[in-house]
Design a protein around this motif. Structure first.
Motif, PDB file in Angstrom:
ATOM      1  N   ARG A  48      48.990  51.574  44.870  1.00 58.11           N
ATOM      2  CA  ARG A  48      48.981  50.365  45.683  1.00 58.11           C
ATOM      3  C   ARG A  48      47.644  49.643  45.478  1.00 58.11           C
ATOM      4  O   ARG A  48      46.585  50.264  45.559  1.00 58.11           O
ATOM      5  N   PRO A  49      47.671  48.340  45.211  1.00 57.83           N
ATOM      6  CA  PRO A  49      46.411  47.624  44.958  1.00 57.83           C
ATOM      7  C   PRO A  49      45.562  47.542  46.221  1.00 57.83           C
ATOM      8  O   PRO A  49      46.078  47.449  47.338  1.00 57.83           O
ATOM      9  N   ARG A  50      44.256  47.575  46.016  1.00 53.03           N
ATOM     10  CA  ARG A  50      43.328  47.465  47.138  1.00 53.03           C
ATOM     11  C   ARG A  50      42.972  45.997  47.367  1.00 53.03           C
ATOM     12  O   ARG A  50      42.998  45.197  46.452  1.00 53.03           O
ATOM     13  N   ILE A  51      42.620  45.669  48.589  1.00 56.21           N
ATOM     14  CA  ILE A  51      42.190  44.315  48.914  1.00 56.21           C
ATOM     15  C   ILE A  51      40.739  44.160  48.481  1.00 56.21           C
ATOM     16  O   ILE A  51      39.888  45.003  48.788  1.00 56.21           O
ATOM     17  N   ASP A  52      40.453  43.087  47.781  1.00 55.72           N
ATOM     18  CA  ASP A  52      39.093  42.795  47.342  1.00 55.72           C
ATOM     19  C   ASP A  52      38.357  42.112  48.488  1.00 55.72           C
ATOM     20  O   ASP A  52      38.447  40.892  48.673  1.00 55.72           O
ATOM     21  N   LEU A  53      37.632  42.893  49.271  1.00 53.43           N
ATOM     22  CA  LEU A  53      36.970  42.352  50.450  1.00 53.43           C
ATOM     23  C   LEU A  53      35.854  41.377  50.082  1.00 53.43           C
ATOM     24  O   LEU A  53      35.700  40.339  50.726  1.00 53.43           O
ATOM     25  N   VAL A  54      35.088  41.691  49.060  1.00 58.35           N
ATOM     26  CA  VAL A  54      34.006  40.787  48.648  1.00 58.35           C
ATOM     27  C   VAL A  54      34.587  39.454  48.179  1.00 58.35           C
ATOM     28  O   VAL A  54      34.104  38.379  48.556  1.00 58.35           O
TER      29      VAL A  54
END
Length: 65
Positions: A48-54
């Motif tokens: 599952r792809p992670r959310i790019d918080l930066v």
């Protein structure tokens, strides 16, 4: 870094050449994208792809301008 270069390139083209060159350049770019899009493959959906918080924070800050 490359973000916004299209406006600069278009401005130079319309200033020193003609606005027709800008439209011709767009046609060439779209044709190139269509040709290269056939060669692109989807990434495998193993995880599952992670959310790019930066990236999300930087995008939100950029919307404030």
């Amino acid at each position: 870094m490359i973000y916004g270069c299209g406006s600069l390139i278009g401005g130079v083209a319309t200033t020193y050449f003609s606005w027709r060159w800008v439209f011709a350049g767009e046609v060439v770019m779209v044709l190139g994208i269509l040709v290269l899009a056939r060669r692109a493959a989807d990434a495998p959906a193993d995880t599952r792809p992670r959310i790019d918080l930066v990236g999300a924070v930087l995008s939100a800050l950029d919307l404030r301008r």
